[in-house]
Motif scaffolding. Sequence first.
Motif, short mmCIF file in Angstrom:
data_model
loop_
_atom_site.label_atom_id
_atom_site.label_comp_id
_atom_site.label_asym_id
_atom_site.label_seq_id
_atom_site.Cartn_x
_atom_site.Cartn_y
_atom_site.Cartn_z
N SER A 191 8.75 10.03 -27.70
CA SER A 191 8.85 8.59 -27.44
C SER A 191 10.26 8.13 -27.06
CB SER A 191 8.35 7.80 -28.65
OG SER A 191 9.09 8.12 -29.82
N VAL A 192 11.29 8.72 -27.65
CA VAL A 192 12.66 8.31 -27.32
C VAL A 192 12.94 8.58 -25.84
CG1 VAL A 192 15.10 8.67 -27.80
CG2 VAL A 192 13.46 8.72 -29.67
N LEU A 193 12.58 9.77 -25.39
CA LEU A 193 12.79 10.13 -23.99
C LEU A 193 11.93 9.28 -23.07
CD1 LEU A 193 13.93 11.89 -21.75
CD2 LEU A 193 12.27 13.66 -22.38
N ALA A 194 10.70 9.00 -23.48
CA ALA A 194 9.81 8.18 -22.65
C ALA A 194 10.41 6.82 -22.38
CB ALA A 194 8.45 8.04 -23.34
N ASP A 195 11.05 6.23 -23.39
CA ASP A 195 11.67 4.92 -23.20
C ASP A 195 12.82 4.99 -22.20
OD1 ASP A 195 12.25 2.06 -23.89
OD2 ASP A 195 14.11 2.97 -24.61
N VAL A 196 13.65 6.01 -22.29
CA VAL A 196 14.77 6.13 -21.36
C VAL A 196 14.26 6.34 -19.93
CG1 VAL A 196 16.89 7.40 -20.80
CG2 VAL A 196 16.26 7.01 -23.19
N VAL A 197 13.23 7.15 -19.76
CA VAL A 197 12.65 7.34 -18.43
C VAL A 197 12.12 6.02 -17.90
CG1 VAL A 197 10.80 8.46 -17.14
CG2 VAL A 197 12.09 9.77 -18.83
N GLN A 198 11.46 5.24 -18.76
CA GLN A 198 10.94 3.94 -18.33
C GLN A 198 12.06 3.00 -17.92
OE1 GLN A 198 7.31 2.87 -18.34
NE2 GLN A 198 8.52 1.73 -16.84
N GLY A 204 3.79 10.50 -29.97
CA GLY A 204 3.79 9.05 -30.04
C GLY A 204 4.79 8.49 -31.03
N PRO A 205 4.77 7.18 -31.26
CA PRO A 205 5.66 6.53 -32.23
C PRO A 205 5.54 7.16 -33.61
CG PRO A 205 4.48 4.89 -30.93
CD PRO A 205 3.87 6.21 -30.61
N ASP A 206 6.68 7.29 -34.29
CA ASP A 206 6.75 7.87 -35.64
C ASP A 206 6.33 9.34 -35.69
OD1 ASP A 206 7.62 5.43 -36.80
OD2 ASP A 206 5.55 4.72 -36.91
N GLY A 207 6.20 9.99 -34.54
CA GLY A 207 5.78 11.39 -34.50
C GLY A 207 6.95 12.35 -34.59
N ASP A 208 6.66 13.57 -34.98
CA ASP A 208 7.67 14.62 -35.15
C ASP A 208 7.61 15.57 -33.96
OD1 ASP A 208 9.24 16.77 -35.85
OD2 ASP A 208 8.44 16.98 -37.87
N ALA A 216 0.82 -1.20 0.00
CA ALA A 216 0.00 0.00 0.00
C ALA A 216 0.85 1.25 0.00
CB ALA A 216 -0.94 -0.02 1.20
N SER A 217 2.04 1.18 0.68
CA SER A 217 2.89 2.36 0.79
C SER A 217 3.69 2.60 -0.48
CB SER A 217 3.85 2.21 1.98
OG SER A 217 4.73 1.11 1.77
N ALA A 218 3.92 1.53 -1.27
CA ALA A 218 4.66 1.70 -2.52
C ALA A 218 3.80 2.50 -3.49
CB ALA A 218 5.01 0.34 -3.12
N LYS A 219 4.42 3.46 -4.18
CA LYS A 219 3.65 4.28 -5.08
C LYS A 219 4.20 4.18 -6.50
CE LYS A 219 6.28 8.52 -4.08
NZ LYS A 219 6.19 9.92 -3.62
N THR A 220 3.34 4.43 -7.43
CA THR A 220 3.74 4.49 -8.84
C THR A 220 3.61 5.93 -9.30
OG1 THR A 220 2.94 2.23 -9.23
CG2 THR A 220 3.28 3.64 -11.15
N LEU A 221 4.72 6.48 -9.80
CA LEU A 221 4.72 7.86 -10.26
C LEU A 221 4.11 7.95 -11.65
CD1 LEU A 221 8.38 8.86 -9.26
CD2 LEU A 221 6.27 9.56 -8.10
N ASN A 222 3.18 8.86 -11.82
CA ASN A 222 2.65 9.17 -13.14
C ASN A 222 3.60 10.18 -13.80
OD1 ASN A 222 0.26 7.59 -13.23
ND2 ASN A 222 -0.70 9.03 -11.81
N VAL A 223 4.21 9.77 -14.89
CA VAL A 223 5.25 10.57 -15.53
C VAL A 223 4.86 10.87 -16.97
CG1 VAL A 223 7.68 10.61 -16.25
CG2 VAL A 223 7.04 9.57 -14.06
N VAL A 224 5.09 12.10 -17.39
CA VAL A 224 4.90 12.49 -18.78
C VAL A 224 6.26 12.83 -19.37
CG1 VAL A 224 4.07 14.37 -20.25
CG2 VAL A 224 2.51 13.27 -18.67
N ALA A 225 6.52 12.30 -20.57
CA ALA A 225 7.72 12.65 -21.33
C ALA A 225 7.28 13.27 -22.65
CB ALA A 225 8.59 11.43 -21.58
N SER A 283 9.68 3.44 -33.24
CA SER A 283 8.63 2.79 -34.02
C SER A 283 7.53 2.31 -33.08
CB SER A 283 9.21 1.58 -34.76
OG SER A 283 9.55 0.55 -33.84
N ARG A 284 6.48 1.80 -33.65
CA ARG A 284 5.46 1.13 -32.83
C ARG A 284 6.05 -0.17 -32.27
NH1 ARG A 284 0.94 3.91 -33.42
NH2 ARG A 284 0.75 5.27 -35.25
N PRO A 285 5.42 -0.75 -31.26
CA PRO A 285 6.01 -1.92 -30.60
C PRO A 285 6.37 -3.07 -31.54
CG PRO A 285 4.21 -1.08 -29.27
CD PRO A 285 4.19 -0.29 -30.57
N ASP A 286 5.63 -3.24 -32.63
CA ASP A 286 5.91 -4.33 -33.55
C ASP A 286 6.88 -3.92 -34.66
OD1 ASP A 286 4.16 -2.61 -34.80
OD2 ASP A 286 2.85 -4.17 -35.62
N GLY A 287 7.44 -2.73 -34.59
CA GLY A 287 8.39 -2.25 -35.59
C GLY A 287 9.83 -2.57 -35.22
#
Length: 301
Positions: free
Chosen positions: A36-43, A57-61, A24-33, A272-276
């Motif tokens: 997508s490249v940065l989001a993966d490194v944060v994960q 998102g994936p393939d986005g500019d 119950a005391s363990a928490k999950t941080l809601n994070v925004v990156a 890419s998307r997960p299957d790319g």
Amino acid sequence: MKDASFRIAFSALMIWGAMATSSASAKTLNVVASFSVLADVVQQIGGSHVRVKSLVGPDGDPHQFEPSPDDARNLKDADLAFFSGEGLERWFEKLVTASGYQGTPVIVSTGIKLRERQRNSRTSDDPHIWNSPLNVLVWVANIEKALSAADPEAADDFKDNAARYSRELRDLDGYAHARIDPIPPQQRKILTSHDAFGYLGRDYGITFLSPLGLSTETEASASGVARLIDQVRAEHVKFYFIETSNDPRLVQQIANATGAQPGGKLYAEALSRPDGPAPTYARMFRHNIDLLAKAMVPPSN
């Protein structure tokens, strides 16, 4: 006998209670990156302690992204927000203000020595930090520090994840050198859509030519394109690559005028998307290096 059974049951109950309290005391941080490249490194650093949402998102500019109301809501609800900075996501600061986000976004590129690029008599800093794994080491340190401040109880896990991932980044750097270093320097010339691979070129001795500057928001002049065509011909650039996150038509027109052959699709600033072929930063970097090395190897006699 009853006393022994009671003690066993009581001990089991205490253990279950301790586990439940810990859970119950363990928490999950809601994070925004920001992308997508940065989001993966944060994960990679946050592991099971974070839930990461990538705005682009994936393939986005990330240069020309237009945030939606959902993006504003996700940012407002976030415990932490990360962006690369250095002029990459010019829309991000406006989104922070519009969303009502109460924290201070973390600029992960702080501390990196930036590459300067001069074009049309203007000097700009290159924001495409991640195309050097050695730069991403700085990202990792900044991300670990921010996550540990937000969740001190998980700091040891963040530290271990950062150490593991840093080793992986150094392995990526070694992999690139092993693939590129044997190629003669005069063969290391590539035509791409825009100037996104400067750090990769710097680290591994590759010359990247492109019609557009550091941002896909820029426009190429007719005279600039003509000069680039002459340069591609003069320097015998044999291959061109399109980028998955932006319009390929201009670089294809230059290739048609010069005889450059297609080398494939590079992931310049998006996963890419997960299957790319490039669903994580590590796989993206290897994918790019493999395609570049294949194109630059001189033909066998």
